[in-house]
Design a protein around this motif. Structure first.
Motif, PDB file in Angstrom:
ATOM      1  N   ASP A  78       0.827  -1.210   0.000  1.00  0.00           N
ATOM      2  CA  ASP A  78       0.000   0.000   0.000  1.00  0.00           C
ATOM      3  C   ASP A  78       0.859   1.257   0.000  1.00  0.00           C
ATOM      4  OD1 ASP A  78      -2.138  -1.717   0.295  1.00  0.00           O
ATOM      5  OD2 ASP A  78      -2.178  -1.511   2.487  1.00  0.00           O
ATOM      6  N   ILE A  79       1.859   1.255   0.881  1.00  0.00           N
ATOM      7  CA  ILE A  79       2.652   2.475   1.064  1.00  0.00           C
ATOM      8  C   ILE A  79       4.140   2.171   1.004  1.00  0.00           C
ATOM      9  CG2 ILE A  79       3.226   4.376   2.633  1.00  0.00           C
ATOM     10  CD1 ILE A  79       0.570   4.152   3.901  1.00  0.00           C
ATOM     11  N   ALA A  80       4.858   3.000   0.251  1.00  0.00           N
ATOM     12  CA  ALA A  80       6.319   2.977   0.321  1.00  0.00           C
ATOM     13  C   ALA A  80       6.736   4.261   1.017  1.00  0.00           C
ATOM     14  CB  ALA A  80       6.923   2.903  -1.072  1.00  0.00           C
ATOM     15  N   PHE A  81       7.289   4.105   2.202  1.00  0.00           N
ATOM     16  CA  PHE A  81       7.756   5.294   2.925  1.00  0.00           C
ATOM     17  C   PHE A  81       9.242   5.488   2.629  1.00  0.00           C
ATOM     18  CE2 PHE A  81       9.587   7.058   7.007  1.00  0.00           C
ATOM     19  CZ  PHE A  81       9.239   8.372   6.714  1.00  0.00           C
ATOM     20  N   ILE A  82       9.544   6.571   1.936  1.00  0.00           N
ATOM     21  CA  ILE A  82      10.938   6.873   1.615  1.00  0.00           C
ATOM     22  C   ILE A  82      11.482   7.695   2.785  1.00  0.00           C
ATOM     23  CG2 ILE A  82      12.496   7.856  -0.109  1.00  0.00           C
ATOM     24  CD1 ILE A  82      10.650   5.569  -1.150  1.00  0.00           C
ATOM     25  N   HIS A  83      12.314   7.047   3.578  1.00  0.00           N
ATOM     26  CA  HIS A  83      12.719   7.697   4.830  1.00  0.00           C
ATOM     27  C   HIS A  83      13.876   8.671   4.609  1.00  0.00           C
ATOM     28  CE1 HIS A  83      16.289   5.209   5.052  1.00  0.00           C
ATOM     29  NE2 HIS A  83      15.557   4.136   4.873  1.00  0.00           N
ATOM     30  N   PRO A  84      14.076   9.568   5.570  1.00  0.00           N
ATOM     31  CA  PRO A  84      15.161  10.541   5.434  1.00  0.00           C
ATOM     32  C   PRO A  84      16.527   9.846   5.430  1.00  0.00           C
ATOM     33  CG  PRO A  84      13.740  11.075   7.294  1.00  0.00           C
ATOM     34  CD  PRO A  84      13.318   9.741   6.807  1.00  0.00           C
ATOM     35  N   THR A  85      17.503  10.557   4.945  1.00  0.00           N
ATOM     36  CA  THR A  85      18.874  10.054   4.949  1.00  0.00           C
ATOM     37  C   THR A  85      19.557  10.528   6.231  1.00  0.00           C
ATOM     38  OG1 THR A  85      18.880  10.265   2.561  1.00  0.00           O
ATOM     39  CG2 THR A  85      21.027  10.066   3.622  1.00  0.00           C
ATOM     40  N   VAL A  86      20.336   9.637   6.836  1.00  0.00           N
ATOM     41  CA  VAL A  86      21.079  10.039   8.033  1.00  0.00           C
ATOM     42  C   VAL A  86      22.389  10.683   7.597  1.00  0.00           C
ATOM     43  CG1 VAL A  86      21.984   9.325  10.264  1.00  0.00           C
ATOM     44  CG2 VAL A  86      20.164   8.006   9.196  1.00  0.00           C
ATOM     45  N   LEU A  87      22.582  11.929   8.002  1.00  0.00           N
ATOM     46  CA  LEU A  87      23.817  12.645   7.674  1.00  0.00           C
ATOM     47  C   LEU A  87      24.609  12.876   8.955  1.00  0.00           C
ATOM     48  CD1 LEU A  87      22.155  15.346   5.395  1.00  0.00           C
ATOM     49  CD2 LEU A  87      23.342  13.290   4.637  1.00  0.00           C
ATOM     50  N   THR A  88      25.831  13.352   8.803  1.00  0.00           N
ATOM     51  CA  THR A  88      26.596  13.709   9.991  1.00  0.00           C
ATOM     52  C   THR A  88      25.992  14.985  10.571  1.00  0.00           C
ATOM     53  OG1 THR A  88      28.110  15.171   8.842  1.00  0.00           O
ATOM     54  CG2 THR A  88      28.700  12.835   8.912  1.00  0.00           C
ATOM     55  N   LYS A  89      26.446  15.330  11.765  1.00  0.00           N
ATOM     56  CA  LYS A  89      25.940  16.524  12.438  1.00  0.00           C
ATOM     57  C   LYS A  89      26.123  17.758  11.555  1.00  0.00           C
ATOM     58  CE  LYS A  89      26.550  18.719  16.918  1.00  0.00           C
ATOM     59  NZ  LYS A  89      27.484  18.811  18.045  1.00  0.00           N
ATOM     60  N   GLU A  90      27.210  17.744  10.759  1.00  0.00           N
ATOM     61  CA  GLU A  90      27.511  18.895   9.899  1.00  0.00           C
ATOM     62  C   GLU A  90      26.757  18.821   8.571  1.00  0.00           C
ATOM     63  OE1 GLU A  90      30.023  16.975  11.310  1.00  0.00           O
ATOM     64  OE2 GLU A  90      30.161  18.373  12.998  1.00  0.00           O
ATOM     65  N   GLY A  91      25.974  17.775   8.387  1.00  0.00           N
ATOM     66  CA  GLY A  91      25.208  17.662   7.152  1.00  0.00           C
ATOM     67  C   GLY A  91      25.949  16.950   6.041  1.00  0.00           C
ATOM     68  N   LYS A  92      27.040  16.250   6.385  1.00  0.00           N
ATOM     69  CA  LYS A  92      27.786  15.511   5.356  1.00  0.00           C
ATOM     70  C   LYS A  92      27.286  14.075   5.271  1.00  0.00           C
ATOM     71  CE  LYS A  92      32.081  18.055   5.052  1.00  0.00           C
ATOM     72  NZ  LYS A  92      32.545  18.604   6.339  1.00  0.00           N
ATOM     73  N   ARG A  93      27.620  13.453   4.142  1.00  0.00           N
ATOM     74  CA  ARG A  93      27.257  12.058   3.941  1.00  0.00           C
ATOM     75  C   ARG A  93      28.005  11.190   4.956  1.00  0.00           C
ATOM     76  NH1 ARG A  93      28.437   7.727   0.156  1.00  0.00           N
ATOM     77  NH2 ARG A  93      30.467   8.615  -0.283  1.00  0.00           N
ATOM     78  N   MET A  94      27.296  10.210   5.530  1.00  0.00           N
ATOM     79  CA  MET A  94      27.988   9.288   6.429  1.00  0.00           C
ATOM     80  C   MET A  94      28.636   8.208   5.594  1.00  0.00           C
ATOM     81  SD  MET A  94      26.153   8.432   9.956  1.00  0.00           S
ATOM     82  CE  MET A  94      25.838   9.716  11.170  1.00  0.00           C
ATOM     83  N   SER A  95      29.917   8.001   5.789  1.00  0.00           N
ATOM     84  CA  SER A  95      30.589   6.986   4.996  1.00  0.00           C
ATOM     85  C   SER A  95      31.745   6.408   5.789  1.00  0.00           C
ATOM     86  CB  SER A  95      31.080   7.613   3.688  1.00  0.00           C
ATOM     87  OG  SER A  95      32.321   7.064   3.303  1.00  0.00           O
ATOM     88  N   LYS A  96      31.784   5.081   5.795  1.00  0.00           N
ATOM     89  CA  LYS A  96      32.854   4.407   6.514  1.00  0.00           C
ATOM     90  C   LYS A  96      34.208   4.799   5.946  1.00  0.00           C
ATOM     91  CE  LYS A  96      31.692   0.086   8.666  1.00  0.00           C
ATOM     92  NZ  LYS A  96      31.402  -1.307   8.423  1.00  0.00           N
ATOM     93  N   SER A  97      34.283   4.791   4.586  1.00  0.00           N
ATOM     94  CA  SER A  97      35.585   5.035   3.972  1.00  0.00           C
ATOM     95  C   SER A  97      36.038   6.479   4.172  1.00  0.00           C
ATOM     96  CB  SER A  97      35.546   4.673   2.488  1.00  0.00           C
ATOM     97  OG  SER A  97      34.473   5.315   1.855  1.00  0.00           O
ATOM     98  N   LEU A  98      35.084   7.405   4.297  1.00  0.00           N
ATOM     99  CA  LEU A  98      35.469   8.795   4.549  1.00  0.00           C
ATOM    100  C   LEU A  98      35.725   9.043   6.034  1.00  0.00           C
ATOM    101  CD1 LEU A  98      32.918  10.748   2.291  1.00  0.00           C
ATOM    102  CD2 LEU A  98      35.332  10.326   1.826  1.00  0.00           C
ATOM    103  N   GLY A  99      35.432   8.027   6.849  1.00  0.00           N
ATOM    104  CA  GLY A  99      35.630   8.190   8.284  1.00  0.00           C
ATOM    105  C   GLY A  99      34.556   9.039   8.936  1.00  0.00           C
ATOM    106  N   THR A 100      33.443   9.266   8.216  1.00  0.00           N
ATOM    107  CA  THR A 100      32.370  10.081   8.786  1.00  0.00           C
ATOM    108  C   THR A 100      31.208   9.219   9.266  1.00  0.00           C
ATOM    109  OG1 THR A 100      31.487  10.368   6.570  1.00  0.00           O
ATOM    110  CG2 THR A 100      32.848  12.149   7.426  1.00  0.00           C
TER     111      THR A 100
END
Ligand SMILES: [Zn+2]
Ligand SMILES: [Zn+2]
Length: 699
Positions: A509-531
């Motif tokens: 019935d519903i596809a809920f497209i959830h928000p993206t989790v970013l760092t506190k500073e608004g950057k992409r969270m990434s293991k390889s970037l260390g964020t």
């Protein structure tokens, strides 16, 4: 597990003593009931077997678990099955990396042994991600784990291919595809990433047959060997007079026509484009419009092939140097500019992608896309938040046929056969080895094509392919699915048309497209970037309930989540507040056993507040605004219950013990979907020894 004495003696709540025990207590009760009328079905987004828990998983599944527990308490039987995806290229790459340490490649092992190795790896490590899911407190039915390489799942995938084929939706074609020379497989557009890299733009002069020059710009001069035309945009006044003239290809001397095509970007370089249909997807389309020949000059290994003449056998980058040298010497280079270019790289291994012609299987998308468009247009399926409908429709309206084959070993085999005498020209589609003879050579030397399906072809069938038994087959369609926005097209859209096509019914019935989790500073969270932040670290520091509190506190349905750890500290304090409130309740109850009062004004006030809070919380949960729901619960419990109501119980009171019982019980239920472990613990100690999510919450 816990006694009243323990609560009385401890003024601090320690989640680490209890959370795991409580989760184990719940396990049998998470099982889906096979006979029930009032069902609520949730689809999990199966994580890759190679995966490890990240904040995106945590957010997505905590949201679903809050909703699952809430629905259970409204009297629904929730069906939510866990599972994993075999993740073709990703898993194959992990095992290839292991082999590399032993100085081996998959080709050294051969297909059979290599696949054995991948199975060994999968059995050993493939369950890790699901064990990590358990740490989030998810109310999944662990007795029904699904895997996209389960026999029944594979059967469905192969059957789907055959059904598509019989309906005329599958074809095999030699087409330029994105190809990773390292993974040795074709990739879909969505699996290609673009990395800003320093490069050069070469301006090359092509002599006109009638004298003079036309200059084109390219970042890949080695591909000129495969040029079969030049093109200009018909609206480009500066260049339009060139159309129908003939140029001579530098070094090679081949005559090339100049054509006009709207697909040419008049703002790139000089506005004149060199057309290499074999090695560019746009050029291929322009080539189709003008019936241009396709000359492939680069191999799957990213080396120049026999059509490259004197350059044959060279690596493409070395060939580039040699060609530029030659062009310079023969005065064909006008200038060379340094430029940052978006280099296409394999999203799995980072190697530069080559566009090369390859025989692949394609799914015709035009009619299937219409199914998906209609399902959302006529509101059968809701995509929420609604802002995601636009990219959904845009993508479907501009859809291209889908290359569904991958030339790797780990995955679901495409049920296709090739004649070993005649090669790609002669093929059959069937589950078993064909009995008939090859039309061309009249022999029957069929060999499997050794291709597997794009993993997204398989996960597009997830909503029904996971239903193995007669009972399970009733669990279609689902009510709810949730995903990150970056797999809206890869997964959500494809599930919708697959469901409509095979089951004649929407998949959910519903596809809920959830928000993206970013760092506190608004950057992409990434293991390889260390964020990246590891949710397991946070669980180790604060416990699961606090992680859930911290994530949900910051959640809004419409905005990305800039993750801050401070709310977790607030959550830990709140848990302690709850603990002490129930401790006080316990002591009060024992000291005021004789209380037979009628409800006081204060009782009536708090019960009214409770009703109001419930109504608000329920309405927010229904709209995926779990953050607002939790904040209201927090306010209600801290300010109304603790600061006012429980205070009014200190000393002499006119309040009624029955009202106190009711307030404390209903508050516990209201908090349960968000803070399941602590509320369960208190429920067992102070009320009943049954799963709290099995208790009804009156709406
Ligand atoms: Zn690769
Ligand atoms: Zn043959």
């Amino acid at each position: 597990m816990i006694t009243k004495e323990y609560i009385k003696e401890n003024t601090r709540y320690n989640p680490f003593n209890f959370e795991e025990k409580i989760y184990n207590f719940w396990l049998p009760y998470f099982r889906a009931k096979t006979k029930s009328k009032k069902k609520f079905i949730i689809l999990i987004a199966p994580p890759n077997v190679t995966g490890s828990l990240h904040m995106g998983h945590a957010l997505e599944n905590i949201i679903l678990d809050v909703i699952a527990r809430y629905k259970r308490m409204l009297g629904f039987d929730v069906i939510w099955l866990p599972g994993t995806d075999h993740a073709g290229i990703a898993t194959q790459n992990v095992v290839e990396k292991e082999l590399k340490k032993e100085g081996l490649t998959r080709f050294d092992l051969g297909k059979k042994k290599f696949i054995q190795r991948v199975w060994e790896w999968t059995k050993k490590y493939g369950g890790v991600i699901l064990e990590q899911f358990k740490k989030l407190g998810l109310s999944l039915d662990w007795s029904r784990k699904k895997f996209t390489l389960d026999k029944k799942y594979v059967d469905w995938v192969q059957k789907a291919f055959i059904v598509y084929y019989k309906k005329g939706l599958i074809y095999k074609d030699l087409r330029p595809v994105n190809f990773c020379p390292r993974c040795q497989t074709s990739l879909s557009d969505l699996e290609v990433e673009y990395k800003e890299s320093p490069g050069k733009l070469y301006f090359i002069k092509y002599p006109l047959k009638d004298g003079g020059f036309v200059t084109i710009a390219t970042t890949r001069p080695e591909t000129i060997l495969g040029d079969t035309a030049l093109a200009v945009n018909p609206k480009d006044k500066k260049n339009i007079s060139l159309v129908r003239k003939i140029v001579l290809l530098p070094i090679v001397g081949r005559e090339l026509p100049i054509v006009s095509d709207l697909k040419v970007d008049p703002n790139f370089g000089t506005g004149v484009l060199k057309i290499t249909p074999a090695h560019s997807l746009i050029d291929y389309e322009i080539g189709l419009n003008h019936k241009l020949p396709i000359i492939s000059v680069i191999s799957f290994e990213a080396k120049m092939n026999e059509n490259a003449g004197e350059f044959a056998g060279l690596d493409y980058l070395i060939c580039r140097e040699k060609i530029v040298e030659r062009l310079t010497k023969e005065n064909f280079i006008e200038k060379i500019e340094e430029k940052i270019i978006p280099l296409p790289v394999c999203s799995r291994c980072g190697t530069e992608i080559q566009v090369v012609p390859s025989y692949e299987w394609f799914l015709r998308m035009k009619n299937l896309a219409q199914l998906a468009i209609k399902a959302v247009k006529n509101k059968e399926v809701e995509i929420y938040p609604h802002k995601f409908k636009k990219p959904y429709f845009d993508w479907l309206n501009n859809i291209k046929d889908w290359c569904i084959s991958r030339k790797i070993w780990w995955g679901q085999q495409i049920p296709a056969w090739r004649c070993s005498n005649c090669g790609e020209k002669s093929w059959r589609i069937s589950l078993k080895k064909p009995k008939i003879k090859c039309k061309l050579c009249k022999q029957s030397k069929w060999e499997p094509t050794n291709e597997v399906f794009d993993t997204w072809f398989s996960s597009a069938l997830w909503p029904f392919a996971i239903l193995y038994t007669k009972e399970e087959k009733k669990w279609y369609p689902a009510n709810l699915v949730s995903s990150a926005r970056d797999i809206l097209h890869l997964w959500i859209t494809r599930m919708i048309f697959s469901g409509k096509f095979f089951m004649k019914k929407k998949p959910f019935d519903i596809a809920f497209i959830h928000p993206t989790v970013l760092t506190k500073e608004g950057k992409r969270m990434s293991k390889s970037l260390g964020t990246g932040i590891d949710p397991l670290d946070l669980i180790q520091k604060y416990g699961t309930d606090v992680l859930r509190f911290g994530i949900i506190w910051q959640l809004s349905a419409h905005q990305d989540l800039r993750f801050d750890e401070t709310p977790l500290e607030q959550g830990a304090k709140f848990l302690n507040k709850i603990w002490n409130a129930y401790r006080f309740y316990l002591l009060t109850k024992e000291s005021k056993k004789e209380n037979k009062n009628k409800p006081s004004k204060e009782d009536q006030r708090i019960l009214k507040e409770l009703q109001k809070t419930k109504k608000f919380v329920f309405s927010k949960i229904e709209k995926f605004e779990l953050g607002l729901a939790l904040k209201e619960i927090y306010r209600f419990f801290w300010q109304e219950v603790c600061d006012k109501y429980l205070e009014s119980w200190k000393g002499e009171t006119k309040n009624s013990l029955k009202s106190l019982d009711l307030v404390m019980l209903e508050s516990l239920k209201l908090m349960h979907p968000f803070l399941p472990h602590l509320t369960q613990l208190l429920y067992m100690a102070l009320f009943k020894k049954v799963p709290l999510f099995r208790e009804k919450i009156a709406s």
